[in-house]
Design an enzyme around this catalytic site. Sequence first.
Site, PDB file in Angstrom:
ATOM      1  N   HIS A   6      38.917  38.602  51.780  1.00 34.88           N
ATOM      2  CA  HIS A   6      37.636  37.897  51.669  1.00 34.88           C
ATOM      3  C   HIS A   6      37.568  36.839  52.770  1.00 34.88           C
ATOM      4  O   HIS A   6      38.542  36.130  53.027  1.00 34.88           O
ATOM      5  CB  HIS A   6      37.532  37.197  50.317  1.00 34.88           C
ATOM      6  CG  HIS A   6      37.312  38.099  49.144  1.00 34.88           C
ATOM      7  ND1 HIS A   6      36.984  39.432  49.241  1.00 34.88           N
ATOM      8  CD2 HIS A   6      37.396  37.841  47.810  1.00 34.88           C
ATOM      9  CE1 HIS A   6      36.870  39.966  48.037  1.00 34.88           C
ATOM     10  NE2 HIS A   6      37.113  39.016  47.143  1.00 34.88           N
ATOM     11  N   CYS A  64      39.257  35.279  42.900  1.00 37.48           N
ATOM     12  CA  CYS A  64      39.890  35.345  44.223  1.00 37.48           C
ATOM     13  C   CYS A  64      39.182  34.453  45.242  1.00 37.48           C
ATOM     14  O   CYS A  64      39.811  33.708  45.992  1.00 37.48           O
ATOM     15  CB  CYS A  64      39.930  36.781  44.718  1.00 37.48           C
ATOM     16  SG  CYS A  64      38.454  37.713  44.373  1.00 37.48           S
TER      17      CYS A  64
HETATM   18  C1  2RA Z   1      35.032  40.544  43.563  1.00 34.72           C
HETATM   19  N1  2RA Z   1      35.859  38.329  43.081  1.00 34.72           N
HETATM   20  O1  2RA Z   1      35.357  40.318  44.745  1.00 34.72           O
HETATM   21  C2  2RA Z   1      35.369  39.547  42.474  1.00 34.72           C
HETATM   22  C3  2RA Z   1      36.365  40.093  41.490  1.00 34.72           C
HETATM   23  N2  2RA Z   1      37.566  40.486  42.119  1.00 34.72           N
HETATM   24  O2  2RA Z   1      34.440  41.574  43.197  1.00 34.72           O
END
Ligand code: 2RA
Length: 331
Positions: free
Chosen positions: A236, A129
């Site tokens: 994120h 991601c």
């Molecule tokens: C996380 N990118 O954010 C890794 C897996 N989704 O934990």
Amino acid sequence: KKANIAIVGATGMVGRTFLKVLEERDFPIENLYLLASKKSAGNTISFKGKDYIIEELNENSFDKDIDIALFSAGGDISKKYAPIAKEKGVIVVDNSSAWRMDKDVPLVVPEVNPEYVKKHNGIISNPNCSTIQAVVPLKALHDKFKIKRIVYSTYQAVSGSGVRGIKDLEEGVKGNENKLYPHPIAYNCLPHIDVFMDNGYTKEEMKMIDETKKILNDYDLKITATTVRVPVLYGHSESVNVEFEKEFELEEIFTTLKNTQGVVVIDNPKENEYPLAVNIEGKDEVYIGRIRRDFSVNNGINMWVVADNIRKGAATNTVQIAELLLKYNLV
Ligand code: 2RA
């Protein structure tokens, strides 16, 4: 043309979001098969007003007439079952990291390298991601100004760890001990996502470094990363520092980003306007702000990049790959 779709890991957070995105985008489905672990088998999930019974995943699950299987059930399941599905003529789009660096497996972000789906040998991998949301803006900038070096600093939501990550944050806030993370995540930042490698980096950091090079198809890129878990539920956030070979006017950077498919620029600091995780939950675009020159080098910029890690970071990107398979008549 309609396709027969299987979802492996149908009860997980990403699995359920596959169904939501497939419905939202009116993906042409003939038959739908929901596969999950023994403990979920027999339960039903509703899709487009019809109840589907969850079947237990096993070696015979792909004997049916399935065109595409969307996997989000962890690396071990993908390692074991993707080859079985492939042997039966199913095209696997895998969310796990199991196959991403395999030379026969395309690693695809539809806005960046859509053509790579044509090179598939039965398995196509969805990137991590935190990599996906970074390469969407970086591809256009690379084409125009040739990237020399990238410094990633990420601030990743606990939903990246699934429901257990969310529980750790919510229970941690209420004062219970944490179960998943090695330290409390409530009111804290953990510079530790996935496991530590011998080189002092975490696997998450190495994923961003290795996957960026593969997706941009440029192994000369100099990249470093620090990935951090923060007390955010969804979305994120990333500080992305980029140094280019070529000179640029800052206005050209803004224009290039604004004209990039899948990117939304929100950049008006005087009005306190910049991308925020809480504002982009459930959305599929990559939101960019704080775009400014990096005065410490000749041709560098900093930018702030935010996206929903469950949607564009996983489920939506996977469904977009499945849409490319139809578009290119590969199923
Ligand atoms: C996380 N990118 O954010 C890794 C897996 N989704 O934990």
